[in-house]
Scaffold this motif. Structure first.
Motif: not given
Length: 191
Positions: A137-159
């Motif tokens: 899986i890849t996720c991309f945004s021109v602005d900052d984003m926060v991705i949540h992985l429900k099963k893993a129980g984590v959130q990632r802040e990505i610039s």
């Protein structure tokens, strides 16, 4: 689960006839775009002209959308289509394709080898994607984003303008916890 964040300074930028293209990721990592030995590639292009002819990518499928500006795709002897920002198009890389674009256009490309199960989806804050098969899986945004992985129980802040890459098993839920701009999610089945 394996995660990587590829920041803008690690992207590879090269010139093409109509502007610049920036490779965000290629898989496998040691593949060479010029050799066409990749399974998939993600890139973004800017334009120095308002018209261009696409390279022949026989053996590949293409997903394309403008991040900014407007883009008109013309597939020779088939059809033409106007794309607004974040409106994706999907087409065979072998189709003779030309484009007209606004001078400020920046596009986002996902090229996938034929026979590979893949998708491109545009998500907004609060949207979720359930991973149904083991996948990259890849996720991309021109602005900052926060991705949540429900099963893993984590959130990632990505610039902004960084690429988040995740290798995961089926059953993971990837959601956009925070984003002021659309998030482009790609999925390519593992295999």
């Amino acid at each position: 689960m394996k995660e990587t964040i590829v920041h803008r300074d690690a992207f590879i930028t090269t010139q093409w006839a109509g502007g610049e293209t920036t490779q965000l990721a290629i898989h496998p990592e040691n593949a060479l775009f010029s050799e066409r030995d990749f399974l998939w590639r993600i890139s973004s292009a800017t334009f120095t002209t308002t018209q261009s002819v696409f390279s022949d990518f026989s053996g590949y499928q293409r997903y394309l959308l403008p991040l900014r500006g407007n883009l008109r795709l013309s597939h020779e002897r088939l059809f033409a289509r106007e794309l607004a920002a974040y409106e994706p198009a999907y087409f065979d890389g072998a189709w003779p394709t030309a484009s007209e674009n606004s001078p400020d256009c920046i596009d986002y490309n996902f090229i996938v080898k034929n026979g590979t199960t893949a998708l491109l989806q545009v998500l907004q804050e609060g949207d979720e994607h359930l991973v149904d098969v083991p996948a990259m899986i890849t996720c991309f945004s021109v602005d900052d984003m926060v991705i949540h992985l429900k099963k893993a129980g984590v959130q990632r802040e990505i610039s902004g303008f960084s690429l988040y890459m995740l290798e995961t098993e089926a059953g993971e839920s990837v959601s956009v916890a925070r984003a002021s701009a659309p998030v482009i999610l790609t999925k390519c089945a593992a295999g």
